[in-house]
Design an enzyme around this catalytic site. Sequence first.
Site, PDB file in Angstrom:
ATOM      1  NE  ARG A 106      -1.288   2.565   2.905  1.00 43.10           N
ATOM      2  CZ  ARG A 106      -0.839   3.493   3.554  1.00 43.10           C
ATOM      3  NH1 ARG A 106      -0.831   4.707   2.845  1.00 43.10           N
ATOM      4  NH2 ARG A 106      -0.267   3.499   4.738  1.00 43.10           N
ATOM      5  CG  ASP A 107       3.181   4.227   3.048  1.00 47.70           C
ATOM      6  OD1 ASP A 107       3.045   5.317   2.303  1.00 47.70           O
ATOM      7  OD2 ASP A 107       3.970   4.275   4.171  1.00 47.70           O
ATOM      8  CG  HIS A 145       4.870   4.538   9.196  1.00 43.27           C
ATOM      9  ND1 HIS A 145       4.186   3.847   8.398  1.00 43.27           N
ATOM     10  CD2 HIS A 145       5.468   5.348   8.301  1.00 43.27           C
ATOM     11  CE1 HIS A 145       4.174   3.914   7.175  1.00 43.27           C
ATOM     12  NE2 HIS A 145       4.966   5.094   6.858  1.00 43.27           N
ATOM     13  CG  HIS A 160       8.977   8.014   5.773  1.00 42.42           C
ATOM     14  ND1 HIS A 160       8.615   8.316   4.508  1.00 42.42           N
ATOM     15  CD2 HIS A 160       7.955   7.221   6.236  1.00 42.42           C
ATOM     16  CE1 HIS A 160       7.198   7.768   4.360  1.00 42.42           C
ATOM     17  NE2 HIS A 160       6.943   7.283   5.503  1.00 42.42           N
ATOM     18  CB  CYS A 177       4.245  11.064   1.937  1.00 38.36           C
ATOM     19  SG  CYS A 177       2.654  11.694   1.889  1.00 38.36           S
ATOM     20  CG  ASN A 204       7.537   3.836   3.977  1.00 44.70           C
ATOM     21  OD1 ASN A 204       6.831   4.486   4.943  1.00 44.70           O
ATOM     22  ND2 ASN A 204       6.843   3.606   2.779  1.00 44.70           N
TER      23      ASN A 204
END
Length: 313
Positions: A24-25, A216, A218, A249, A258
């Site tokens: 997803r991300d 989460h 980065h 993002c 990420n």
Amino acid sequence: MTLPMQVPIPGLPARVRIHEVGPRDGLQNEKATVPTAVKADFVRRLAEAGLTTVEATSFVHPEWVPQLADAEELFPQVAALPVALPVLVPNERGLDRALALGARRVAVFASATESFAKANLNRTVDESLAMFAPVVARAKAAGVHVRGYLSMCFGDPWEGAVPVPRVVRVCRALLDLGCDELSLGDTIGVATPGHVTALLDELTGQGVPVDAVGVHFHDTYGQALANTLAALQRGVTTVDASAGGLGGCPFAKSATGNLATEDLVWMLRGLGVETGVDLDRLVATSVWMAAHLNRPSPSRTVRALSPTHHQEQ
């Protein structure tokens, strides 16, 4: 495969649940659209590598994130896998689409800052929380687990450093709405370990249970693993990561990839922290996906364990 020597640090959790966000991300930030069959195979391979939570897709409007416009086609292809398959839902319409396909875990995506709330949701922070209220309430009424993502917890490209009390306020609001779990996002990768510790200490001091908190990070400034270790030392046991270091993002141009799942697993294995992940299979999966994306994996561990990978791509 070469593996790190295990030398534990006292006080760390015995086991960490990795919340895999690559499908997803990770893929939502790719310029090219990955075929649905490849995405489904990606999710399957990640599950087979031992990841127990794999965020499958996002039920956002296709115009917002065209790379994930095939959510209705993809989810039925992976729904029977014996792992948790969270999906992102931006609003009630997204929730309707997810519930119609049998999704049992959903996530909403909030912001700690006004600037990002405006850029990402075209709403103020409080307006976005009001929008999420019926989404969370309906999901909980349906017996569905709800995760609350909170972006810009440490820094914002428009506003700079984000005060800890502001983040705590929105975290409390998400829990008050009924979210089961929070994910604290360092969307542009500016956090450092002291900042992470300060935020987690303030959250627990305000009555937020640490077992409801995930992190989460980065890796914009190379701090993701250091920040993760700081979080583990404060009792966090859920860590978001993306296979191969995919993602960023699409609404924050300064956000780079990420934390790579392989890099996280390597560190945790060296610390003697269990994850249940087969690193060899995970690396092979990221090499396979990098070939489909026609570029090398950003993960240092993938490159180290597949030394010909970056030369072949």
